[in-house]
Write a protein that holds these residues in place. Structure first.
Motif, PDB file in Angstrom:
ATOM      1  N   VAL A 104       3.890  -7.073  13.592  1.00 14.01           N
ATOM      2  CA  VAL A 104       2.760  -7.949  13.890  1.00 14.01           C
ATOM      3  C   VAL A 104       3.244  -9.033  14.842  1.00 14.01           C
ATOM      4  CG1 VAL A 104       1.054  -9.566  12.960  1.00 14.01           C
ATOM      5  CG2 VAL A 104       1.681  -7.519  11.646  1.00 14.01           C
ATOM      6  N   THR A 105       2.751  -9.052  16.040  1.00 13.05           N
ATOM      7  CA  THR A 105       3.155 -10.079  17.004  1.00 13.05           C
ATOM      8  C   THR A 105       2.814 -11.469  16.471  1.00 13.05           C
ATOM      9  OG1 THR A 105       2.798  -8.556  18.850  1.00 13.05           O
ATOM     10  CG2 THR A 105       2.860 -10.917  19.354  1.00 13.05           C
ATOM     11  N   GLY A 106       3.807 -12.327  16.412  1.00 13.18           N
ATOM     12  CA  GLY A 106       3.603 -13.680  15.916  1.00 13.18           C
ATOM     13  C   GLY A 106       3.634 -13.803  14.412  1.00 13.18           C
ATOM     14  N   GLY A 107       3.831 -12.694  13.717  1.00 12.85           N
ATOM     15  CA  GLY A 107       3.896 -12.737  12.257  1.00 12.85           C
ATOM     16  C   GLY A 107       5.209 -13.327  11.774  1.00 12.85           C
ATOM     17  N   PRO A 108       5.274 -13.693  10.491  1.00 10.34           N
ATOM     18  CA  PRO A 108       6.523 -14.236   9.958  1.00 10.34           C
ATOM     19  C   PRO A 108       7.636 -13.200   9.985  1.00 10.34           C
ATOM     20  CG  PRO A 108       4.952 -13.817   8.193  1.00 10.34           C
ATOM     21  CD  PRO A 108       4.210 -13.635   9.477  1.00 10.34           C
ATOM     22  N   ALA A 109       8.865 -13.661   9.875  1.00  8.56           N
ATOM     23  CA  ALA A 109      10.011 -12.755   9.954  1.00  8.56           C
ATOM     24  C   ALA A 109       9.990 -11.713   8.847  1.00  8.56           C
ATOM     25  CB  ALA A 109      11.306 -13.556   9.896  1.00  8.56           C
ATOM     26  N   ALA A 110       9.497 -12.077   7.675  1.00  4.37           N
ATOM     27  CA  ALA A 110       9.554 -11.153   6.546  1.00  4.37           C
ATOM     28  C   ALA A 110       8.536 -11.533   5.480  1.00  4.37           C
ATOM     29  CB  ALA A 110      10.956 -11.155   5.940  1.00  4.37           C
ATOM     30  N   TYR A 111       8.255 -10.571   4.631  1.00  2.00           N
ATOM     31  CA  TYR A 111       7.446 -10.788   3.432  1.00  2.00           C
ATOM     32  C   TYR A 111       8.186 -10.188   2.244  1.00  2.00           C
ATOM     33  CZ  TYR A 111       3.150 -11.797   6.122  1.00  2.00           C
ATOM     34  OH  TYR A 111       2.198 -12.352   6.951  1.00  2.00           O
ATOM     35  N   PHE A 112       8.095 -10.870   1.101  1.00  2.00           N
ATOM     36  CA  PHE A 112       8.628 -10.322  -0.135  1.00  2.00           C
ATOM     37  C   PHE A 112       7.551  -9.540  -0.872  1.00  2.00           C
ATOM     38  CE2 PHE A 112      11.728 -13.711   0.542  1.00  2.00           C
ATOM     39  CZ  PHE A 112      12.912 -13.100   0.140  1.00  2.00           C
ATOM     40  N   SER A 113       7.965  -8.521  -1.596  1.00  2.00           N
ATOM     41  CA  SER A 113       7.052  -7.805  -2.480  1.00  2.00           C
ATOM     42  C   SER A 113       6.451  -8.795  -3.473  1.00  2.00           C
ATOM     43  CB  SER A 113       7.810  -6.716  -3.247  1.00  2.00           C
ATOM     44  OG  SER A 113       6.997  -6.127  -4.235  1.00  2.00           O
ATOM     45  N   THR A 114       5.206  -8.589  -3.844  1.00  2.00           N
ATOM     46  CA  THR A 114       4.586  -9.425  -4.883  1.00  2.00           C
ATOM     47  C   THR A 114       4.461  -8.662  -6.191  1.00  2.00           C
ATOM     48  OG1 THR A 114       2.410  -8.834  -3.953  1.00  2.00           O
ATOM     49  CG2 THR A 114       3.348 -10.962  -3.317  1.00  2.00           C
ATOM     50  N   LEU A 115       5.115  -7.519  -6.275  1.00  3.19           N
ATOM     51  CA  LEU A 115       5.188  -6.791  -7.538  1.00  3.19           C
ATOM     52  C   LEU A 115       6.408  -7.273  -8.323  1.00  3.19           C
ATOM     53  CD1 LEU A 115       4.410  -3.120  -6.409  1.00  3.19           C
ATOM     54  CD2 LEU A 115       2.829  -4.884  -7.220  1.00  3.19           C
ATOM     55  N   PRO A 116       6.371  -7.183  -9.652  1.00  2.00           N
ATOM     56  CA  PRO A 116       7.511  -7.611 -10.473  1.00  2.00           C
ATOM     57  C   PRO A 116       8.610  -6.552 -10.451  1.00  2.00           C
ATOM     58  CG  PRO A 116       5.781  -6.774 -11.897  1.00  2.00           C
ATOM     59  CD  PRO A 116       5.234  -6.732 -10.488  1.00  2.00           C
ATOM     60  N   ILE A 117       9.420  -6.558  -9.402  1.00  2.00           N
ATOM     61  CA  ILE A 117      10.369  -5.471  -9.204  1.00  2.00           C
ATOM     62  C   ILE A 117      11.481  -5.444 -10.258  1.00  2.00           C
ATOM     63  CG2 ILE A 117       9.891  -5.229  -6.745  1.00  2.00           C
ATOM     64  CD1 ILE A 117      12.416  -6.828  -6.159  1.00  2.00           C
ATOM     65  N   GLY A 148       3.059  -4.371   7.060  1.00  2.00           N
ATOM     66  CA  GLY A 148       1.629  -4.432   7.359  1.00  2.00           C
ATOM     67  C   GLY A 148       0.786  -4.655   6.112  1.00  2.00           C
ATOM     68  N   LEU A 149       1.183  -4.019   5.009  1.00  2.00           N
ATOM     69  CA  LEU A 149       0.480  -4.229   3.741  1.00  2.00           C
ATOM     70  C   LEU A 149       0.543  -5.685   3.327  1.00  2.00           C
ATOM     71  CD1 LEU A 149      -0.837  -3.310   1.031  1.00  2.00           C
ATOM     72  CD2 LEU A 149       1.508  -2.920   0.211  1.00  2.00           C
ATOM     73  N   MET A 150       1.748  -6.240   3.297  1.00  2.00           N
ATOM     74  CA  MET A 150       1.894  -7.612   2.817  1.00  2.00           C
ATOM     75  C   MET A 150       1.215  -8.597   3.763  1.00  2.00           C
ATOM     76  SD  MET A 150       3.273  -6.630   0.161  1.00  2.00           S
ATOM     77  CE  MET A 150       3.125  -8.248  -0.571  1.00  2.00           C
ATOM     78  N   HIS A 151       1.211  -8.298   5.057  1.00  2.00           N
ATOM     79  CA  HIS A 151       0.514  -9.161   6.010  1.00  2.00           C
ATOM     80  C   HIS A 151      -0.989  -9.120   5.743  1.00  2.00           C
ATOM     81  CE1 HIS A 151       0.221 -11.478   9.721  1.00  2.00           C
ATOM     82  NE2 HIS A 151      -0.763 -10.678  10.126  1.00  2.00           N
ATOM     83  N   ALA A 152      -1.514  -7.944   5.437  1.00  2.00           N
ATOM     84  CA  ALA A 152      -2.946  -7.822   5.137  1.00  2.00           C
ATOM     85  C   ALA A 152      -3.294  -8.533   3.832  1.00  2.00           C
ATOM     86  CB  ALA A 152      -3.335  -6.352   5.057  1.00  2.00           C
ATOM     87  N   LEU A 153      -2.408  -8.432   2.845  1.00  2.00           N
ATOM     88  CA  LEU A 153      -2.709  -9.015   1.532  1.00  2.00           C
ATOM     89  C   LEU A 153      -2.584 -10.538   1.508  1.00  2.00           C
ATOM     90  CD1 LEU A 153      -1.140  -6.503  -1.029  1.00  2.00           C
ATOM     91  CD2 LEU A 153      -3.477  -6.598  -0.102  1.00  2.00           C
ATOM     92  N   ARG A 154      -2.054 -11.124   2.583  1.00  2.00           N
ATOM     93  CA  ARG A 154      -1.967 -12.594   2.598  1.00  2.00           C
ATOM     94  C   ARG A 154      -3.357 -13.210   2.502  1.00  2.00           C
ATOM     95  NH1 ARG A 154      -2.863 -11.230   7.660  1.00  2.00           N
ATOM     96  NH2 ARG A 154      -3.557 -12.756   9.226  1.00  2.00           N
ATOM     97  N   ARG A 155      -4.382 -12.475   2.885  1.00  2.00           N
ATOM     98  CA  ARG A 155      -5.765 -12.953   2.807  1.00  2.00           C
ATOM     99  C   ARG A 155      -6.443 -12.549   1.506  1.00  2.00           C
ATOM    100  NH1 ARG A 155      -7.143 -14.984   7.663  1.00  2.00           N
ATOM    101  NH2 ARG A 155      -6.077 -14.211   9.545  1.00  2.00           N
TER     102      ARG A 155
END
Length: 213
Positions: A104-117, A148-155
């Motif tokens: 994602v252009t301009g997106g953050p460097a990374a996202y962490f899983s939001t599942l209890p891994i 892409g999933l985690m970027h979409a779920l930010r909303r």
């Protein structure tokens, strides 16, 4: 609603156990009273995210578990982090070979899983399923979808999501060649265990599962 995804075959393979396991886990969870649906993603940069976005819009899930194949790994890999980088070592199924391109252009460097891994790790090991926490989902289409999933779920703060890698299935390896595999029924059970753990866990456990390199 629970959304599970897997991938079509890629890299010359004729099957991809991530899709069979996702489909099987969705059926298993639905039979247990947890409404679930499985969607197959193309192994194509960009297009995979379009199919995922359509599935998110159609089903409005509360929990999303995406799965992919990591041939050569010996365990179910619970991915911790997705990075904003596409760097393909091999072409995707449409011949695309992005190098050092952002997901994602301009997106953050990374996202962490939001599942209890960590809770999922404990549940998998308790069930006798080989599992680990993985610190990298690679830079191929799997990481592309995870990011892409985690970027979409930010909303959608009420929806949790994450990614799991599965090993080769036994049909993909030759006996005695030393390449790890896992029976499909174990992969199916593993995805269901991860989902059940997420449904039952609001705050993750503190378990040591890091890496030294």
């Amino acid at each position: 609603m629970i959304l599970l995804t897997g991938f079509e075959p890629f890299g010359g393979e004729t099957s991809n156990p991530s899709w069979a396991a996702a489909r099987g886990a969705a059926a298993l969870l639905s039979a247990e009273g947890f409404p679930a649906v499985a969607v197959e993603l193309p192994c194509v940069f960009g297009e995979a995210l379009n199919v995922l976005a359509a599935a998110l819009a159609e089903h409005g899930p509360d929990l999303v578990l995406c799965a992919g194949q990591a041939g050569g790994r010996e365990r179910i890999s619970l991915e911790r982090i997705a990075i904003n980088c596409d760097d393909a070592r091999i072409p995707d199924n449409a011949g695309n070979v992005p190098v050092d391109a952002p997901v994602v252009t301009g997106g953050p460097a990374a996202y962490f899983s939001t599942l209890p891994i960590k809770a999922a790790l404990g549940a998998l090991l308790a069930a006798g399923i080989p599992a680990e926490v993985s610190q990298t989902a690679g830079t191929y289409v799997c990481n592309h979808v995870f990011y892409g999933l985690m970027h979409a779920l930010r909303r959608s703060p009420g929806t949790r999501g994450g990614f799991v890698h599965v090993p080769f299935g036994p049909d993909q390896v030759r006996p005695g060649n030393g390449v790890a595999s896992l029976p499909l029924d174990r992969m199916t059970q593993a995805l269901a265990v991860v989902v059940r753990s997420a449904l039952a866990t609001t705050a993750d456990l503190k378990l040591a599962a890091g890496a030294t390199h």
